[in-house]
Design a protein around this motif. Structure first.
Motif, mmCIF file in Angstrom:
data_model
loop_
_atom_site.group_PDB
_atom_site.id
_atom_site.type_symbol
_atom_site.label_atom_id
_atom_site.label_comp_id
_atom_site.label_asym_id
_atom_site.label_seq_id
_atom_site.Cartn_x
_atom_site.Cartn_y
_atom_site.Cartn_z
ATOM 1 N N MET A 33 7.942 4.208 5.575
ATOM 2 C CA MET A 33 7.659 2.782 5.377
ATOM 3 C C MET A 33 7.055 2.532 3.993
ATOM 4 O O MET A 33 7.412 1.576 3.317
ATOM 5 C CB MET A 33 6.717 2.260 6.462
ATOM 6 N N VAL A 34 6.129 3.396 3.571
ATOM 7 C CA VAL A 34 5.518 3.247 2.247
ATOM 8 C C VAL A 34 6.582 3.389 1.167
ATOM 9 O O VAL A 34 6.642 2.596 0.220
ATOM 10 C CB VAL A 34 4.376 4.274 2.057
ATOM 11 N N LEU A 35 7.435 4.389 1.284
ATOM 12 C CA LEU A 35 8.508 4.581 0.312
ATOM 13 C C LEU A 35 9.468 3.400 0.324
ATOM 14 O O LEU A 35 9.942 2.953 -0.729
ATOM 15 C CB LEU A 35 9.260 5.886 0.598
ATOM 16 N N SER A 36 9.735 2.855 1.480
ATOM 17 C CA SER A 36 10.625 1.697 1.596
ATOM 18 C C SER A 36 10.039 0.479 0.877
ATOM 19 O O SER A 36 10.752 -0.233 0.172
ATOM 20 C CB SER A 36 10.858 1.375 3.066
ATOM 21 N N VAL A 37 8.747 0.252 1.032
ATOM 22 C CA VAL A 37 8.104 -0.887 0.369
ATOM 23 C C VAL A 37 8.155 -0.703 -1.147
ATOM 24 O O VAL A 37 8.463 -1.640 -1.891
ATOM 25 C CB VAL A 37 6.654 -1.051 0.868
ATOM 26 N N ARG A 38 7.867 0.505 -1.618
ATOM 27 C CA ARG A 38 7.922 0.771 -3.062
ATOM 28 C C ARG A 38 9.333 0.558 -3.602
ATOM 29 O O ARG A 38 9.527 -0.025 -4.664
ATOM 30 C CB ARG A 38 7.496 2.202 -3.364
ATOM 31 N N TRP A 148 9.040 -3.214 -18.480
ATOM 32 C CA TRP A 148 7.844 -3.524 -17.693
ATOM 33 C C TRP A 148 7.299 -2.227 -17.110
ATOM 34 O O TRP A 148 7.990 -1.229 -17.006
ATOM 35 C CB TRP A 148 8.145 -4.544 -16.596
ATOM 36 N N ASN A 149 6.036 -2.264 -16.722
ATOM 37 C CA ASN A 149 5.387 -1.104 -16.114
ATOM 38 C C ASN A 149 5.461 -1.215 -14.610
ATOM 39 O O ASN A 149 5.235 -2.278 -14.042
ATOM 40 C CB ASN A 149 3.923 -0.998 -16.550
ATOM 41 N N GLU A 150 5.778 -0.078 -14.001
ATOM 42 C CA GLU A 150 5.963 -0.057 -12.546
ATOM 43 C C GLU A 150 5.551 1.314 -12.021
ATOM 44 O O GLU A 150 5.766 2.321 -12.689
ATOM 45 C CB GLU A 150 7.436 -0.330 -12.257
ATOM 46 N N ALA A 151 4.991 1.342 -10.828
ATOM 47 C CA ALA A 151 4.611 2.614 -10.217
ATOM 48 C C ALA A 151 5.848 3.477 -10.006
ATOM 49 O O ALA A 151 6.892 2.987 -9.597
ATOM 50 C CB ALA A 151 3.903 2.379 -8.891
ATOM 51 N N ASP A 152 5.705 4.747 -10.294
ATOM 52 C CA ASP A 152 6.802 5.691 -10.152
ATOM 53 C C ASP A 152 7.080 5.941 -8.675
ATOM 54 O O ASP A 152 6.166 5.938 -7.858
ATOM 55 C CB ASP A 152 6.426 6.999 -10.851
ATOM 56 N N LEU A 153 8.331 6.164 -8.310
ATOM 57 C CA LEU A 153 8.690 6.385 -6.914
ATOM 58 C C LEU A 153 8.617 7.857 -6.515
ATOM 59 O O LEU A 153 8.882 8.194 -5.368
ATOM 60 C CB LEU A 153 10.099 5.861 -6.636
ATOM 61 N N SER A 154 8.260 8.725 -7.437
ATOM 62 C CA SER A 154 8.186 10.135 -7.080
ATOM 63 C C SER A 154 7.009 10.387 -6.157
ATOM 64 O O SER A 154 6.049 9.635 -6.109
ATOM 65 C CB SER A 154 8.084 11.001 -8.331
ATOM 66 N N ARG A 155 7.076 11.466 -5.427
ATOM 67 C CA ARG A 155 6.109 11.751 -4.382
ATOM 68 C C ARG A 155 4.696 11.941 -4.898
ATOM 69 O O ARG A 155 3.731 11.530 -4.303
ATOM 70 C CB ARG A 155 6.549 13.005 -3.667
ATOM 71 N N GLY A 156 4.528 12.588 -6.038
ATOM 72 C CA GLY A 156 3.194 12.876 -6.550
ATOM 73 C C GLY A 156 2.624 11.795 -7.438
ATOM 74 O O GLY A 156 1.563 11.956 -7.997
#
Length: 173
Positions: A33-38, A148-156
């Motif tokens: 769910m967290v990954l889906s939202v990101r 633009w700046n955006e949070a990376d989708l990688s796990r770490g």
């Protein structure tokens, strides 16, 4: 007579193991769910960048005689009211109005720190120079890059270390 031995606590152990397995499954679903939202947010921002770019390209097409005047870098410092005196914009003032609106859309629709660069490299015919009109064909290509700046989708990845995302587009106004 023999006494029957009953296994006491065996059912409790089965229930505890079932709860543990169920909990691990729920943790996996929560992670998805967290990954889906990101991922959805990333797609939303890319769509917004696409809409902003398309809007600016349409403005440039409507004021084709001044396409080279749109060259520049745009961010929060280039925003403005986007108005013209008396509500009527001559084509030369339309460039300023369009770029101010474009900059405001960057600020409103993308994360803070968003920038855009427009570069056009074309020329106009002799009639354009003589008349000073904006109706001559533009024989060049324009490029638009929105970042633009955006949070990376990688796990770490951590939310405090966003990565830069870009939307690049080449078009002929």
């Amino acid at each position: 007579m023999r006494k029957l031995m009953r296994n006491r606590g065996f059912t409790l152990l089965e229930v505890l193991i079932a709860v543990l397995i169920f909990t691990l499954g729920l943790l996996g679903v929560a992670g998805l769910m967290v990954l889906s939202v990101r991922t959805n947010h990333s797609a939303y921002l890319r769509t917004q960048a696409s809409f902003i770019a398309q809007g600016m390209a349409d403005r440039m097409r409507s004021n084709i005689g001044w396409a080279n005047d749109y060259n520049g870098t745009y961010d929060a410092s280039t925003t403005g009211a986007g108005t013209c005196l008396g509500g009527v914009c001559p084509p030369s003032a339309l460039v300023t109005r369009d770029t101010q609106i474009f900059s405001q859309q960057l600020v409103d629709m993308l994360p803070s720190g968003s920038t855009a660069t427009i570069e056009c490299n074309g020329t106009y015919g002799e009639a354009h120079k003589a008349r000073g009109s904006g109706s001559e064909p533009f024989d060049g290509i324009c490029s638009m890059v929105i970042a633009w700046n955006e949070a990376d989708l990688s796990r770490g990845a951590t939310p405090s270390a966003p990565g830069t995302q870009t939307f690049a587009w080449m078009f002929q106004p």
